[in-house]
Design a protein around this motif. Structure first.
Motif, mmCIF file in Angstrom:
data_model
loop_
_atom_site.group_PDB
_atom_site.id
_atom_site.type_symbol
_atom_site.label_atom_id
_atom_site.label_comp_id
_atom_site.label_asym_id
_atom_site.label_seq_id
_atom_site.Cartn_x
_atom_site.Cartn_y
_atom_site.Cartn_z
ATOM 1 N N THR A 53 0.856 -1.193 0.000
ATOM 2 C CA THR A 53 0.000 0.000 0.000
ATOM 3 C C THR A 53 0.886 1.235 0.000
ATOM 4 O O THR A 53 1.834 1.327 0.791
ATOM 5 C CB THR A 53 -0.915 0.031 1.245
ATOM 6 N N VAL B 137 0.833 5.216 0.542
ATOM 7 C CA VAL B 137 -0.009 6.280 1.124
ATOM 8 C C VAL B 137 0.592 7.631 0.761
ATOM 9 O O VAL B 137 1.788 7.855 0.971
ATOM 10 C CB VAL B 137 -0.042 6.155 2.669
ATOM 11 N N THR C 198 -3.208 6.863 -8.831
ATOM 12 C CA THR C 198 -4.034 5.666 -9.089
ATOM 13 C C THR C 198 -3.867 5.193 -10.539
ATOM 14 O O THR C 198 -3.880 4.000 -10.814
ATOM 15 C CB THR C 198 -5.532 5.945 -8.802
ATOM 16 N N ARG D 118 -1.572 -0.805 -4.047
ATOM 17 C CA ARG D 118 -2.816 -0.108 -3.714
ATOM 18 C C ARG D 118 -2.454 1.316 -3.285
ATOM 19 O O ARG D 118 -1.588 1.491 -2.412
ATOM 20 C CB ARG D 118 -3.506 -0.835 -2.557
ATOM 21 N N ARG E 149 -3.435 4.778 -1.507
ATOM 22 C CA ARG E 149 -4.393 5.348 -0.554
ATOM 23 C C ARG E 149 -4.069 6.831 -0.378
ATOM 24 O O ARG E 149 -2.964 7.183 0.045
ATOM 25 C CB ARG E 149 -4.281 4.607 0.783
ATOM 26 N N THR E 150 -5.021 7.676 -0.732
ATOM 27 C CA THR E 150 -4.799 9.116 -0.600
ATOM 28 C C THR E 150 -5.221 9.542 0.800
ATOM 29 O O THR E 150 -6.412 9.553 1.129
ATOM 30 C CB THR E 150 -5.609 9.894 -1.660
#
Ligand SMILES: Cc1cc2nc3c(=O)[nH]c(=O)nc-3n(C[C@H](O)[C@H](O)[C@H](O)COP(=O)(O)OP(=O)(O)OC[C@H]3O[C@@H](n4cnc5c(N)ncnc54)[C@H](O)[C@@H]3O)c2cc1C
Length: 388
Positions: free
Chosen positions: A33, A35, A62, A71, A73-74
């Motif tokens: 992930t 971020v 994205t 993945r 994640r904002t």
């Protein structure tokens, strides 16, 4: 359960680390992930261009990571809990098994009064856009002072002077102009500053910044409707608030594999890390350090998880590229331990090389899993011995 790798920050260092991890680890075993506070990758090395009215290519994270297994994640990181292995985010919490900390740096006022209230910065998209508006509002004859004689200051002041020849632009540096460069590079720099009509205040310490300019240690006032402060960069205080070992600068202290010296499951890369180069000195805050540290950390994580061998040797340098507007630049060649050589590339050829390097850096972010052979390795279960 999959091994959870969380990368904090999608700048040059974090985005490259995430891409390399995705290419090297098997998605059946790992969950990666990334971020980031901003939904886009921000080409930080072009903030002086953004501030002078040039538009940059938008790169949605994205889109960039679509199909890579990473993945996105904002969210804004607000705290890291290294004991419980969790990260607090503006929209919740995320747990990790391995953490890659790559939150970069931001402008620092160095304790100089008035900088926070009155000076502009070019450390990120928000500040660069505010400066852009302010510069656009200046009438012909308006005055601009750029403070800070490092690479960022030189790039900013030359870009402003080139884009707005109708303004009175000045530059305050603590020592001599480009004093860390070779004689050839310094000569070229002086020629360019003369050509662009930039007034240089050398050996000048700025002691305060106000609405109408700055004061120097020897009591001079330098008038400026706009003051741009590039004299210092500092890391975010998030790491220092954890139990991680950090330096006086707040950077996470890491070994040659970018692993935290205090917490085995935490890696730090880019501006946020304090790693030592070939000369034993900390690597300089730059993309030139950030990208290799990202690769180094990713390779080390893969080695630890899959039983490979850890990367060896220290990170070295080849050059320092400084743009001087859009058609001129200096590429100061350096030794691997970052000392300037006598030779430097200057002028249009240097500008072309600098542009190629900036484009290549952005390309590697936009194509995070290209150019690497796909060797998606399986994670060795924790109970099996891992050779490191
Ligand atoms: C104008 C300018 C010109 C430069 N030119 C050069 C150059 O020519 N060559 C060179 O080598 N270096 C240059 N640099 C320095 C270079 O940009 C940095 O060293 C480099 O960006 C560091 O990479 P990084 O990934 O560590 O940090 P960054 O690129 O700053 O990335 C950090 C990321 O973390 C995100 N982030 C920060 N805080 C949070 C949070 N709390 N929560 C979530 N996300 C967060 C940010 O949005 C960002 O995406 C320049 C810098 C500036 C400002």
């Amino acid at each position: 359960m999959k091994h959870r790798i969380v990368v904090l920050g999608a700048g040059y260092a974090g985005a490259n680390a995430a891409g390399r991890l995705a290419k090297r680890l098997h998605p059946a075993d790992t969950e990666i992930t990334l971020v980031n506070a901003d939904p886009e990758f921000v080409e930080r090395v072009r903030m002086h261009q953004l501030a002078t009215g040039q538009d940059l290519k938008p790169r949605l994270l994205t889109d960039v990571f679509a199909g890579t297994g990473v993945r996105v994640r904002t969210a804004r990181v607000t705290a890291v809990d290294t004991e419980h292995k969790t990260v607090a985010l503006s929209d919740g919490e995320i747990a990790y098994d391995t953490l890659v900390y790559a939150l970069g740096s931001a402008a620092a006022d160095c304790g100089v009064p008035g900088v926070a209230e009155h000076a502009h910065h070019i450390d990120g998209k928000g500040s660069a856009l505010r400066l852009r508006d302010r510069l656009a509002a200046l009438a012909a004859g308006g005055t601009v002072l750029v403070v800070g004689g490092g690479l960022t200051g030189i790039e900013a002041v030359t870009e402003i002077a080139e884009a707005r020849p109708d303004l009175e632009v000045s530059f305050a540096v603590r020592g001599g102009l480009g004093a860390w460069m070779s004689e050839k590079a310094q000569r070229h720099l002086r020629g360019t500053f003369d050509r662009l009509g930039i007034t240089v205040h050398e050996d000048t310490d700025i002691t305060s910044v106000g609405r109408a300019g700055a004061m120097t240690a020897d009591g001079r006032a330098i008038p400026a409707e706009v003051t741009v402060w590039t004299a210092g960069f500092a890391v975010h205080p998030i790491a220092a608030a954890t139990t991680l070992e950090v330096s006086e600068t707040g950077q996470i202290v890491v070994d040659d594999t970018m692993r935290s010296v205090s917490h085995a499951g935490v890696y730090a890369v880019g501006d946020a890390a304090l790693a030592r180069g070939l000369n034993g000195m900390p690597l300089r805050m730059s993309c030139a350090s950030g990208v290799p540290t990202a690769y180094r950390a990713a390779d080390a994580i893969v080695a630890v998880l899959t039983g490979g061998s850890l990367p060896e040797n220290k990170i070295g340098y080849t050059g320092q590229c400084v743009s001087l507007g859009r058609r001129d630049a200096v590429v100061q060649w350096v030794t691997p331990d970052d000392r300037p050589k006598d030779s430097a590339l200057t002028g249009k050829t240097a500008a072309r090389l600098k542009e190629i390097i900036c484009k290549a850096a952005a390309w590697s972010i936009s194509h995070p899993t290209s150019m690497l052979p796909a060797r998606r390795r399986r994670v060795v279960p924790a109970e099996q011995p891992v050779t490191v």
